[in-house]
Design an enzyme around this catalytic site. Structure first.
Site, PDB file in Angstrom:
ATOM      1  N   THR A   1       0.808  -1.217   0.000  1.00  0.00           N
ATOM      2  CA  THR A   1       0.000   0.000   0.000  1.00  0.00           C
ATOM      3  C   THR A   1       0.842   1.268   0.000  1.00  0.00           C
ATOM      4  OG1 THR A   1      -1.737  -1.140   1.189  1.00  0.00           O
ATOM      5  CG2 THR A   1      -1.774   1.235   1.321  1.00  0.00           C
TER       6      THR A   1
ATOM      7  N   ASP B   1       1.802  -6.960  -4.078  1.00  0.00           N
ATOM      8  CA  ASP B   1       1.092  -6.980  -2.803  1.00  0.00           C
ATOM      9  C   ASP B   1       1.796  -8.041  -1.961  1.00  0.00           C
ATOM     10  OD1 ASP B   1      -2.111  -6.390  -1.800  1.00  0.00           O
ATOM     11  OD2 ASP B   1      -1.030  -8.070  -0.881  1.00  0.00           O
TER      12      ASP B   1
ATOM     13  N   SER C   1       0.810 -10.192  -0.045  1.00  0.00           N
ATOM     14  CA  SER C   1       0.161 -11.503  -0.015  1.00  0.00           C
ATOM     15  C   SER C   1       0.725 -12.416  -1.104  1.00  0.00           C
ATOM     16  CB  SER C   1      -1.349 -11.362  -0.202  1.00  0.00           C
ATOM     17  OG  SER C   1      -1.863 -10.579   0.839  1.00  0.00           O
TER      18      SER C   1
ATOM     19  N   ASP D   1       0.828  -6.835   5.208  1.00  0.00           N
ATOM     20  CA  ASP D   1       0.155  -8.109   5.485  1.00  0.00           C
ATOM     21  C   ASP D   1       1.120  -9.237   5.852  1.00  0.00           C
ATOM     22  OD1 ASP D   1      -2.213  -6.847   5.020  1.00  0.00           O
ATOM     23  OD2 ASP D   1      -2.587  -7.745   3.056  1.00  0.00           O
TER      24      ASP D   1
ATOM     25  N   GLN E   1      -0.925 -20.674  20.230  1.00  0.00           N
ATOM     26  CA  GLN E   1      -1.856 -19.752  19.551  1.00  0.00           C
ATOM     27  C   GLN E   1      -2.025 -18.465  20.346  1.00  0.00           C
ATOM     28  OE1 GLN E   1      -5.621 -21.746  19.019  1.00  0.00           O
ATOM     29  NE2 GLN E   1      -4.671 -23.456  17.933  1.00  0.00           N
ATOM     30  N   CYS E   2      -1.564 -18.474  21.618  1.00  0.00           N
ATOM     31  CA  CYS E   2      -1.723 -17.268  22.435  1.00  0.00           C
ATOM     32  C   CYS E   2      -0.888 -16.141  21.859  1.00  0.00           C
ATOM     33  CB  CYS E   2      -1.273 -17.532  23.873  1.00  0.00           C
ATOM     34  SG  CYS E   2      -2.375 -18.634  24.734  1.00  0.00           S
TER      35      CYS E   2
HETATM   36  N1  ASP Z   1      -2.361  -5.803   1.025  1.00  0.00           N
HETATM   37  C1  ASP Z   1      -1.304  -4.869   1.303  1.00  0.00           C
HETATM   38  C2  ASP Z   1       0.017  -5.646   1.324  1.00  0.00           C
HETATM   39  O1  ASP Z   1       0.322  -6.286   2.286  1.00  0.00           O
HETATM   40  C3  ASP Z   1      -1.546  -4.169   2.582  1.00  0.00           C
HETATM   41  C4  ASP Z   1      -0.443  -3.222   2.980  1.00  0.00           C
HETATM   42  O2  ASP Z   1       0.389  -2.842   2.208  1.00  0.00           O
HETATM   43  O3  ASP Z   1      -0.416  -2.827   4.143  1.00  0.00           O
HETATM   44  O4  ASP Z   1       0.738  -5.608   0.342  1.00  0.00           O
END
Ligand code: ASP
Length: 342
Positions: A14, A58, A60, A91, A278-279
């Site tokens: 982002t 991105d 992801s 992310d 998981q905590c």
């Molecule tokens: N979906 C974006 C990413 O991780 C969100 C971000 O940049 O904060 O690339």
């Protein structure tokens, strides 16, 4: 003292998005426009260089090969700069930060990952402060000219964290990261206050950039009622070499015989299983409750207070280095770069 220098590595996310004036849709900006977006950079007393992924992504879509790509860029420019700022989507930033901490063995300069929740071109953006302070951290040195933060860190919303201790905790708030089991390395207010006791000491071995990650690793999150059949299928995935089992509380799981047998079969096939809670905070203590005794008997490795992100990256790294069996178990239990408490 010579002017400090920082290389900005733009991978996507982002932070680097700008809105198309006609459609309003967000698309990655050209890095050469960074100073247009942040004219304050001109006033910083730091020499800046910049490189960009050909196709910013991105986060992801980040894969282990991209972590290696970033590590290589840092290795290629290591002698020419005092510090590095990696612009990255938030992310999966905690995974990349963890992976870089392992791939950059002997790192003695700052590598600061940052990003933002709002694009750099928007009025209320958090990107400018994150970028400017990340550069300041990457350039910071003591009176001997040595980096103040000689490690991989994440800077977000007035806090600097050890990279391999971070977790993304909020999808919308500017304060998107936390480091549950390690103190902040610095807090940015009127002054940039470093907690020197929390920062790694200087390493003198010289940088060694590793370039192999084995992605035959899985994560299996336990939940009440998890079916043994499901666990059996997941653990029978062809090529699987290691699994992060995310468990309840201090490292506990069901005592159901079907579940235990599925784990036993995986262990007999040579699959490494590690136990991470998981905590949000705290550590795994296998054997404290009856519900974790089987893990001890099956040779499941305790992840201590490691994050899932760090455990995944560490397993990929150690397997990529060719470690297996007892050597892998020993290395996994040892802190390589501050990712786990002793
Ligand atoms: N979906 C974006 C990413 O991780 C969100 C971000 O940049 O904060 O690339």
């Amino acid at each position: 003292m010579n002017q400090r220098s920082v290389l900005i590595i733009y991978t996507g996310g982002t932070i680097g998005m700008v809105a198309d004036p006609r459609s309003g849709a967000l698309h990655p900006m050209d890095l050469s426009h960074l100073e247009e977006q942040v004219p304050e950079l001109d006033r910083m007393k730091v020499r800046l260089g910049a490189v960009s992924f050909d196709q910013p992504i991105d986060s992801s879509d980040m894969r282990p090969a991209d972590w290696v790509r970033i590590a290589r860029i840092i290795g290629e420019h290591y002698d020419a700069y005092d510090g590095f700022v990696v612009l990255h989507g938030s992310d999966t930033m905690a995974y990349t930060a963890s992976a870089l901490s392992f791939l950059l063995e002997g790192l003695n300069k700052p590598v600061v990952l940052t990003g933002s929740q709002l694009p750099i071109g928007t009025i209320r953006t958090d990107a400018k402060e994150n970028l400017i302070t990340a550069i300041e951290v990457a350039a910071a040195c003591d009176q001997h000219g040595r980096a103040v933060v000689p490690e991989v860190a994440v800077y977000f919303e007035y806090s600097l964290y050890r990279g391999n201790r971070t977790v993304k905790v909020h999808a919308e708030r500017f304060e998107a990261f936390r480091s549950p089991n390690h103190p902040r390395l610095a807090e940015a207010g009127v002054h940039l206050k470093y907690d020197l006791a929390a920062i790694l000491t200087h390493r003198t071995t010289g940088l060694k950039v590793h370039d192999r990650m084995d992605d035959n690793v899985g994560v299996l999150r336990l939940f009440p009622g998890i079916r043994a059949e499901w666990v059996r299928h997941a653990l029978a995935t062809p090529g699987l070499r290691a699994v992060v089992l995310t468990t309840f509380g201090s490292g506990n799981g069901p005592t159901d015989s079907g579940f235990i047998e599925a784990l036993r079969t995986a262990r007999e096939r040579g699959i490494t299983v590690v136990n991470v809670t998981q905590c949000f905070g705290g550590r795994v203590e296998q054997g404290r409750y009856v519900t974790s005794q089987a893990f001890v008997e099956l040779g499941v490795l305790s992840g201590g207070d490691m994050t899932v992100e760090a455990a995944v990256a560490k397993l990929m790294f150690l397997l990529g280095e060719g470690l297996d069996g007892p050597a892998l178990a020993r290395a996994f239990g040892t802190s390589l770069c501050g990712e786990v408490s002793g």
